[in-house]
Structure formats: structure tokens, C-alpha cells
Design a protein around this motif. Structure first.
Motif, short mmCIF file in Angstrom:
data_model
loop_
_atom_site.label_atom_id
_atom_site.label_comp_id
_atom_site.label_asym_id
_atom_site.label_seq_id
_atom_site.Cartn_x
_atom_site.Cartn_y
_atom_site.Cartn_z
N MET A 97 32.20 88.43 -52.02
CA MET A 97 32.13 89.59 -51.05
C MET A 97 30.72 89.50 -50.05
O MET A 97 29.89 88.97 -50.56
N GLY A 98 30.94 90.35 -48.81
CA GLY A 98 29.90 90.19 -48.20
C GLY A 98 29.49 91.84 -47.79
O GLY A 98 30.57 92.49 -47.63
N ALA A 99 28.12 92.34 -48.02
CA ALA A 99 27.92 93.65 -47.77
C ALA A 99 26.88 93.47 -46.49
O ALA A 99 26.09 92.82 -46.34
N TRP A 100 27.31 94.44 -45.54
CA TRP A 100 26.71 94.59 -44.08
C TRP A 100 26.05 96.09 -44.18
O TRP A 100 26.64 96.94 -44.34
N LYS A 109 22.81 91.56 -44.01
CA LYS A 109 23.98 91.22 -44.73
C LYS A 109 23.67 90.35 -46.01
O LYS A 109 22.50 89.81 -46.20
N CYS A 110 24.53 90.57 -47.13
CA CYS A 110 24.42 89.87 -48.33
C CYS A 110 25.90 89.40 -48.71
O CYS A 110 26.62 89.96 -48.51
N TYR A 128 32.33 97.56 -58.37
CA TYR A 128 31.57 96.21 -58.08
C TYR A 128 30.22 95.98 -57.84
O TYR A 128 29.67 97.15 -57.53
N ARG A 129 29.59 95.17 -58.33
CA ARG A 129 28.16 94.95 -58.18
C ARG A 129 27.66 93.52 -57.76
O ARG A 129 28.52 92.40 -58.11
N ILE A 130 26.99 93.37 -56.80
CA ILE A 130 26.56 92.09 -56.11
C ILE A 130 24.92 92.01 -56.20
O ILE A 130 24.26 93.20 -55.92
N GLY A 131 24.43 90.68 -56.00
CA GLY A 131 22.87 90.75 -56.01
C GLY A 131 22.65 90.93 -54.38
O GLY A 131 23.45 90.42 -53.46
N CYS A 132 21.79 91.91 -53.98
CA CYS A 132 21.38 92.01 -52.61
C CYS A 132 20.18 92.92 -52.63
O CYS A 132 19.75 93.73 -53.23
N THR A 133 19.20 92.57 -51.79
CA THR A 133 17.93 93.14 -51.53
C THR A 133 17.92 94.30 -50.44
O THR A 133 16.92 94.91 -50.17
N MET A 134 19.14 94.81 -49.96
CA MET A 134 19.06 95.79 -48.87
C MET A 134 18.74 97.13 -49.76
O MET A 134 18.99 97.31 -50.93
N THR A 135 18.04 97.95 -48.89
CA THR A 135 17.62 99.31 -49.47
C THR A 135 18.41 100.40 -48.79
O THR A 135 19.52 100.12 -48.15
N GLY A 136 18.17 101.58 -49.08
CA GLY A 136 18.45 102.88 -48.63
C GLY A 136 18.68 102.76 -47.04
O GLY A 136 17.81 102.30 -46.24
N GLY A 137 19.81 103.41 -46.63
CA GLY A 137 20.17 103.30 -45.18
C GLY A 137 21.55 102.46 -44.96
O GLY A 137 22.20 102.68 -44.04
N GLY A 150 30.07 98.58 -45.10
CA GLY A 150 31.33 97.96 -45.64
C GLY A 150 31.01 96.72 -46.43
O GLY A 150 30.29 96.01 -46.09
N TRP A 151 31.82 96.53 -47.48
CA TRP A 151 31.83 95.48 -48.12
C TRP A 151 33.09 94.42 -47.82
O TRP A 151 34.26 95.08 -47.85
N PHE A 152 33.06 93.29 -47.61
CA PHE A 152 34.17 92.60 -46.66
C PHE A 152 34.66 91.29 -47.83
O PHE A 152 33.91 90.72 -48.44
N ARG A 153 35.89 90.88 -47.80
CA ARG A 153 36.31 89.97 -48.42
C ARG A 153 37.34 89.22 -47.64
O ARG A 153 37.90 90.01 -46.62
N VAL A 154 37.80 87.93 -47.79
CA VAL A 154 38.79 87.38 -47.07
C VAL A 154 40.22 87.37 -47.95
O VAL A 154 40.01 86.83 -49.02
N ARG A 155 41.03 87.90 -47.46
CA ARG A 155 42.47 88.00 -47.90
C ARG A 155 43.60 87.47 -47.09
O ARG A 155 43.65 88.03 -45.96
N ASP A 156 44.32 86.34 -47.54
CA ASP A 156 45.18 85.93 -46.96
C ASP A 156 44.76 85.38 -45.40
O ASP A 156 45.52 85.72 -44.34
N GLY A 157 43.55 84.88 -45.29
CA GLY A 157 42.92 84.47 -43.95
C GLY A 157 42.58 85.49 -43.00
O GLY A 157 41.68 85.14 -42.17
N GLU A 158 42.28 86.59 -43.86
CA GLU A 158 42.12 87.79 -42.85
C GLU A 158 40.90 88.42 -43.45
O GLU A 158 41.00 88.62 -44.85
N THR A 159 39.76 89.02 -42.68
CA THR A 159 38.60 89.60 -43.41
C THR A 159 39.19 91.34 -43.42
O THR A 159 39.75 91.72 -42.49
N VAL A 160 38.95 91.80 -44.74
CA VAL A 160 39.31 93.22 -44.85
C VAL A 160 38.04 93.67 -45.66
O VAL A 160 37.40 93.30 -46.39
N LEU A 161 38.12 95.16 -45.33
CA LEU A 161 36.91 96.04 -46.09
C LEU A 161 37.49 96.35 -47.65
O LEU A 161 38.63 96.80 -47.64
#
Length: 402
Positions: A304-307, A322-323, A340-349, A354-365
Motif C-alpha cells: 500500500m501507499g499513503a499520500w 508518500k510512503c 491497517y498499519r504501515i511504516g511511515c514518517t509522515m506527521t499530522g496534516g 488516501g491509501w492506495f493499492r493496485v487491484r486488477d491492474g487499477e489503482t484504488v483507494l
């Protein structure tokens, strides 16, 4: 982002190697190819219609009669509201019920300098809260350093932006994502964010003057450069006011300054309209993402990616970061759904981003930033299942075409 206070040294797991993954590539393609009770309740209000600055009335706000009547029902002096009374907060009169969301447009309120003054929306959770479900949560992930997004953001990232609002503490900021409207394809006016970016939870009410600014600071200018930047450079697609908002009943009832029982339900959908006319949000921005309501387990979800726009030090909220990481499970209580929990150094704000992943070749939230520790080493976000989908569908069906 809700921050968790932890005094014990964090546990370290396996560090994920960050590479130019398919998720990043898919996000870029997606962005450029387009020119308690966890039950969710629609916290929307048809009377929350637009009111505009009256050109011949000294810049005062003109309030439609139905909205004026609504304000009066809550003991609010309409004339004082128009003259700036919207800035006053009385906890006894703080609108909190689902039906009480009101957000009349105050044109010109969110000027670039006021946006820069907004502080991150933050929450804290005690050590006891964080350790209450150690048997449910996976080991704490290793921190993943947030990476600055490439500019211009609208060509290199998903359709992410900033959510601004007024709270009792003053101007505040979160992050959000443009999502597709299944019942109005190609013409979505929907934005996904965190529940705590629109409503204070069990002990508060709705925030005010909610605005979404897609691709905020699209060119990633520094603070010094933004001081002389034009409004179009700060907000390239304009300001989009929330005329309706929906968050979960779980958040409204159980959310708190420590995340509380509402944390697994910390999500929200905004229906927005431009401050000054124009096409739909999706047509204007040129992109929108589907939402994945299948609630895959952490083991099944994959990377997953968090932006978002982290605003607390060492960040200043002006640039997008992003992470990327493989998620694990996190829960504040054995009786609550896992997040869900991921490692990431982003702070408040970065809250609501959105957190995104690729499903069936498409990026989804698949989630949004909700809570994290005081040392900013990881983020946690809710799983989006049937209740979240019901909230989304209600917003789409009832207000999407307006």
C-alpha cells in the motif's frame, strides 16, 4: 493524523525496500490518463446550500432563507453569523447531529495566507490504549521515510489535495482524495478523507468552512516562494466547498481526542462544489479513483501507499509526500475491528490522505490516514467494508448529481 503517545521503545519489524513499484507507476498513469456501532449514517444536510459574498453588501455573507431558519433553530443569530459570527464557538450550541451539518460558502475566506496558517488536525492515544490489543496487532513496523512527490503533482500522483476547515482551535488542515462517483461516471464531486477532519467525535460537533483544494501547491514551491505566489499557483483547480458531508456513526459516537472506539470508523465523504461555478471536480482535475470496499485483510492486501500533506515538524504542510509499505494489523482493543498499519514518517496534516493499492491492474483507494504514534514512525488507517460502502452509496445516490 491522530497521534499515539507511546513511552515504551517501539518494536521493529522487517523494513520494506522502497523501489519504483507498480503502485507508483499505476498512480502516475491514473493521474495522467484522464484529462460501538460501526454503522455509517449519512451526516448530510440538503439545507447546507451555497451562500455567496454579496457584492453590494460590504462583503457580508448572504444566507439562503432555509439555512437561516436552520441556524435560528440552533439559537444562532443570523445577522451576527453574516458579520463574522461563524468564527465564534459555543460548545453548548456546537452543531453535532448528522442532520445539523451547515457549511455556507464564504467566498474569499480561504486565501493563500490563511491556508498557510492552518495547523494539522491531530489526535493522541495513550500508551494504555496502544497496548490494549497487543494480541490482535502485528509487530510494530520499521519506519519508512516519507518521500517527496514529484512535481507537478497533477501529473505524477493520484488526485490528492488538502482539506481546510475551522475548528474551535482555529484554522486546521487535513488531506483528501478525489474519488469516482459510481452513479455519476466522469462527473464526480466526491472527496474521501478522515472522519476526524469533518467532525470532532463524541464530545464535539461538525467543523466549519470545509474546503478541498486539489493539487495544493502543484509545483511544490517553498514557503518563501509561496509568499509571492498567485492564488492559481497555490490552488490550481480552485477551492471546492463541502455542501454535504458524511461520516460514520461509529466515529460520531465513539471518536475522541485519543482516537477511541471510533478510530476503526474514522473515514468521511464530502460532496463539494466550486467556490465560483465551473464543471464537476473530476472533470476539472482530470482524475478520480475508485474505492475498494472489499476490506482485504492485511495479509491479502499487498503493498500500500499513503499520500498526504504532513504539516507537523519536520514538515510544514506545503508539499505532498508518500510512503510505501506492506501493511500489518493494528487494533486499539480486542473488541474493535483491526486497522491497517504501515511504516511511515509522515506527521499530522496527512490525516485523511488516501491509501492506495493496485487491484486488477487499477489503482484504488483502500484506506485513509487516521492515527499514528508521537514519534511518527508508522500510520494506521481503517478497513473499508460494507458500512463504508453504504455511506458512500448514500452520498452518491442522494447528492452526487447536484
Amino acid at each position: 493524523m491522530r497521534s499515539i503517545r507511546t513511552s515504551a521503545p517501539p518494536r521493529r519489524g522487517r523494513r520494506t525496500v522502497l523501489t519504483a513499484t507498480g503502485l507508483v507507476a499505476a498512480l502516475a498513469l491514473t493521474a495522467t490518463a484522464c484529462g460501538g456501532s460501526g454503522k455509517d449514517e449519512a451526516s448530510d444536510k440538503p439545507d447546507a446550500t451555497t451562500s455567496q459574498a454579496a457584492g453590494g453588501d460590504g462583503g457580508k455573507v448572504t444566507i439562503p432563507s432555509d439555512l437561516a431558519d436552520r441556524l435560528k433553530e440552533h439559537g444562532i443569530d443570523v445577522d451576527r453569523w453574516k458579520d463574522g459570527g461563524w468564527e465564534d464557538w459555543d460548545k453548548d450550541k456546537w452543531l453535532r447531529e448528522a442532520k445539523d451539518f451547515v457549511n455556507p460558502v464564504i467566498e474569499g475566506l480561504w486565501k493563500p495566507e490563511r491556508m498557510r496558517s492552518a495547523e494539522e488536525a491531530d489526535k493522541t492515544v495513550t500508551t494504555q490504549d496502544a497496548s490494549a490489543a497487543e494480541g490482535v496487532s502485528d509487530p510494530e513496523p520499521a519506519p519508512v521515510d516519507a518521500q517527496a512527490e514529484k512535481t507537478p503533482y497533477h501529473e505524477n500522483a493520484a488526485p490528492v489535495g488538502k482539506v481546510f476547515f475551522d475548528s474551535p482551535e482555529g484554522p486546521s488542515v487535513c488531506s483528501g482524495t478525489v474519488i469516482k462517483d459510481v452513479n455519476h461516471p466522469g462527473k464526480s464531486n466526491l472527496v474521501w478523507t478522515a472522519g476526524h477532519c469533518v467532525h470532532a467525535g463524541g464530545e464535539g460537533g461538525w467543523y466549519r468552512n470545509l474546503v478541498f483544494v486539489p493539487a495544493y501547491n502543484d509545483l511544490g514551491k517553498s514557503e518563501a516562494e509561496l509568499g509571492s505566489a498567485s492564488a492559481s499557483e497555490v490552488a490550481p483547480y480552485g477551492n471546492w466547498w463541502a455542501d454535504w458531508a458524511s461520516t460514520s456513526g461509529g466515529w460520531i459516537q465513539g471518536g475522541s481526542d485519543t482516537g477511541g472506539d471510533g478510530a476503526p470508523y474514522d473515514y468521511a465523504v464530502l460532496h463539494v462544489k466550486p467556490e465560483q461555478g465551473g464543471k464537476s471536480l473530476e472533470e476539472t482535475v482530470g482524475a478520480a479513483l475508485d474505492v475498494d470496499f472489499s476490506a482485504p485483510s492485511a495479509a491479502e492486501a499487498g503493498e500500500m501507499g499513503a499520500w498526504g500533506y504532513p504539516a507537523a515538524p519536520p514538515y510544514n504542510g506545503l508539499q505532498m509526500f508518500k510512503c510505501l509499505d506492506t501493511p500489518g494489523r493494528f487494533s486499539l482493543s480486542p473488541g474493535l475491528p483491526a486497522m491497517y498499519r504501515i511504516g511511515c514518517t509522515m506527521t499530522g496534516g496527512s490525516s485523511g490522505g488516501g491509501w492506495f493499492r493496485v487491484r486488477d491492474g487499477e489503482t484504488v483507494l483502500v484506506s485513509n490516514t487516521s492515527i499514528g504514534p508521537m514519534d511518527n514512525t508508522w500510520l494506521a488507517g481503517p478497513q473499508l467494508g460494507e458500512d463504508a460502502e453504504a455511506l458512500y452509496q448514500n452520498m452518491s445516490r442522494t447528492y452526487g448529481g447536484q
